[in-house]
Design a protein around this motif. Structure first.
Motif, short mmCIF file in Angstrom:
data_model
loop_
_atom_site.label_atom_id
_atom_site.label_comp_id
_atom_site.label_asym_id
_atom_site.label_seq_id
_atom_site.Cartn_x
_atom_site.Cartn_y
_atom_site.Cartn_z
N VAL A 97 36.28 -2.06 -58.82
CA VAL A 97 36.59 -3.48 -58.63
C VAL A 97 36.61 -3.80 -57.14
CG1 VAL A 97 38.23 -5.32 -59.15
CG2 VAL A 97 38.10 -3.33 -60.67
N ARG A 98 35.91 -4.86 -56.80
CA ARG A 98 35.99 -5.38 -55.43
C ARG A 98 36.74 -6.70 -55.53
NH1 ARG A 98 34.35 -8.73 -51.96
NH2 ARG A 98 32.91 -9.88 -53.27
N MET A 99 37.77 -6.83 -54.74
CA MET A 99 38.59 -8.03 -54.83
C MET A 99 38.85 -8.60 -53.45
SD MET A 99 42.25 -8.43 -56.45
CE MET A 99 42.72 -8.57 -54.76
N ALA A 100 38.53 -9.86 -53.29
CA ALA A 100 38.73 -10.48 -51.98
C ALA A 100 39.49 -11.79 -52.15
CB ALA A 100 37.40 -10.71 -51.28
N MET A 101 40.35 -12.04 -51.19
CA MET A 101 41.13 -13.27 -51.24
C MET A 101 40.64 -14.18 -50.11
SD MET A 101 45.19 -13.29 -51.38
CE MET A 101 46.11 -14.77 -51.22
N PHE A 102 40.61 -15.48 -50.41
CA PHE A 102 40.16 -16.47 -49.42
C PHE A 102 41.19 -17.59 -49.36
CE2 PHE A 102 36.59 -14.40 -51.32
CZ PHE A 102 35.65 -14.24 -50.31
N LYS A 103 41.27 -18.20 -48.19
CA LYS A 103 42.14 -19.38 -48.04
C LYS A 103 41.26 -20.48 -47.46
CE LYS A 103 46.80 -20.41 -46.35
NZ LYS A 103 46.68 -21.69 -45.67
N LYS A 119 37.75 -19.14 -46.25
CA LYS A 119 37.61 -18.05 -45.29
C LYS A 119 38.37 -16.83 -45.79
CE LYS A 119 35.22 -20.55 -42.60
NZ LYS A 119 35.75 -21.75 -41.97
N PRO A 120 37.83 -15.62 -45.52
CA PRO A 120 38.53 -14.41 -45.96
C PRO A 120 39.99 -14.43 -45.49
CG PRO A 120 36.40 -13.84 -45.08
CD PRO A 120 36.58 -15.32 -44.82
N PHE A 121 40.88 -14.03 -46.38
CA PHE A 121 42.29 -14.09 -46.04
C PHE A 121 43.02 -12.85 -46.57
CE2 PHE A 121 46.69 -15.34 -47.11
CZ PHE A 121 47.13 -15.79 -45.88
N TYR A 127 43.32 -10.03 -47.91
CA TYR A 127 42.90 -8.88 -48.70
C TYR A 127 41.40 -8.88 -48.99
CZ TYR A 127 47.85 -8.28 -49.64
OH TYR A 127 49.20 -8.10 -49.51
N ASN A 128 40.83 -7.72 -48.79
CA ASN A 128 39.46 -7.46 -49.21
C ASN A 128 39.41 -5.98 -49.55
OD1 ASN A 128 36.74 -7.15 -49.58
ND2 ASN A 128 36.17 -7.48 -47.42
N ILE A 129 39.58 -5.67 -50.81
CA ILE A 129 39.73 -4.26 -51.18
C ILE A 129 38.75 -3.87 -52.29
CG2 ILE A 129 42.17 -4.10 -50.53
CD1 ILE A 129 42.89 -4.44 -53.50
C1 LIG Z 1 34.72 -7.22 -47.79
O1 LIG Z 1 34.44 -5.94 -47.28
C2 LIG Z 1 33.12 -5.50 -47.57
C3 LIG Z 1 32.98 -4.05 -47.12
O2 LIG Z 1 33.56 -3.84 -45.87
C4 LIG Z 1 32.13 -6.43 -46.88
O3 LIG Z 1 30.81 -6.04 -47.18
C5 LIG Z 1 32.35 -7.84 -47.40
O4 LIG Z 1 31.51 -8.76 -46.74
C6 LIG Z 1 33.80 -8.26 -47.21
N1 LIG Z 1 34.01 -9.54 -47.86
C7 LIG Z 1 34.75 -10.48 -47.31
C8 LIG Z 1 34.90 -11.72 -48.11
O5 LIG Z 1 35.31 -10.38 -46.23
#
Ligand SMILES: *[C@@H]1O[C@H](CO)[C@@H](O)[C@H](O)[C@H]1NC(C)=O
Ligand SMILES: *[C@@H]1O[C@H](CO)[C@@H](O)[C@H](O)[C@H]1NC(C)=O
Ligand SMILES: *[C@@H]1O[C@H](CO)[C@@H](O)[C@H](O)[C@H]1NC(C)=O
Length: 180
Positions: free
Chosen positions: A74-80, A86-88, A90-92
């Protein structure tokens, strides 16, 4: 972002919340589900519903066409939202099977699992040989998790998750919400 930086950011937010006494209230604003691989899954349900002013919920039902699932990344990213999302914070990326097997494996993933596990049939360890359901997850459960357990500042948020089985992306979800 390193785990260390994450920790201090979290602490900063907690302190900010305490000082400014955010009166946080969560609402879902939108949901987008996508069976990226249509040979693998189908969406039976994906919606938000408003019963009345205080009872709003989210439901997702994913029908698996090729069960069982024995591995999931699972790839999970939080944005605000500022000027666009914009990335906020967590990005795991994590092993979904491990999170369910060992609650200490990834504390951030475990925290996010806490948002919906009480309303989901997903809260057991792999394999999954059944449809994946999140049934009527009420906004106030999310509210409690997002404000009481680990306070976030007010704003518009997006949590995006991508699900990979056998290293192929199968499904993706975008859940939008607002804290005011
Ligand atoms: C999250 O991290 C991955 C791997 O480092 C990167 O490719 C991706 O662009 C990042 N996504 C965001 C939304 O920051
Ligand atoms: C909202 O709907 C729920 C479920 O039907 C009900 O239990 C609750 O009392 C309602 N609340 C209000 C304020 O009408
Ligand atoms: C898993 O879900 C069941 C039923 O929805 C619930 O009773 C149980 O407490 C949940 N387990 C955990 C570890 O949250």
């Amino acid at each position: 972002m390193s785990m260390c930086t994450n920790q201090s950011l979290v602490q900063l937010i907690v302190i900010l919340c305490l000082i400014t006494e955010f009166t946080c209230k969560f609402e879902f604003t939108n949901i987008k589900c996508n069976c990226v691989d249509e040979a693998y899954c189908a969406l039976d349900e994906c919606y938000l519903k408003s019963i009345n002013r205080t009872y709003k919920y989210l439901s997702i039902k994913v029908h698996l066409l090729k069960p069982p699932i024995t591995n999931v990344k699972v790839r999970m990213a939080m944005f605000k939202r500022y000027n666009g999302y914009k990335p906020f914070l967590y990005n795991i990326t994590f092993d979904g099977c491990k999170v369910l097997k060992n609650r200490k494996y990834n504390p951030v993933a475990n925290y996010f699992l806490g948002f919906f596990e009480a309303r989901s049939n997903m809260n057991h360890s792999c394999p999954y040989d059944h449809d994946i359901i999140v049934d009527k997850l009420p906004a106030n459960v999310v509210d409690y998790h997002a404000t009481a357990i680990l306070p976030f500042p007010e704003g518009n948020y997006l949590v995006e998750s991508n699900w990979y089985v056998d290293d192929i992306e199968r499904a993706a979800f975008k859940i939008y919400g607002t804290l005011s």
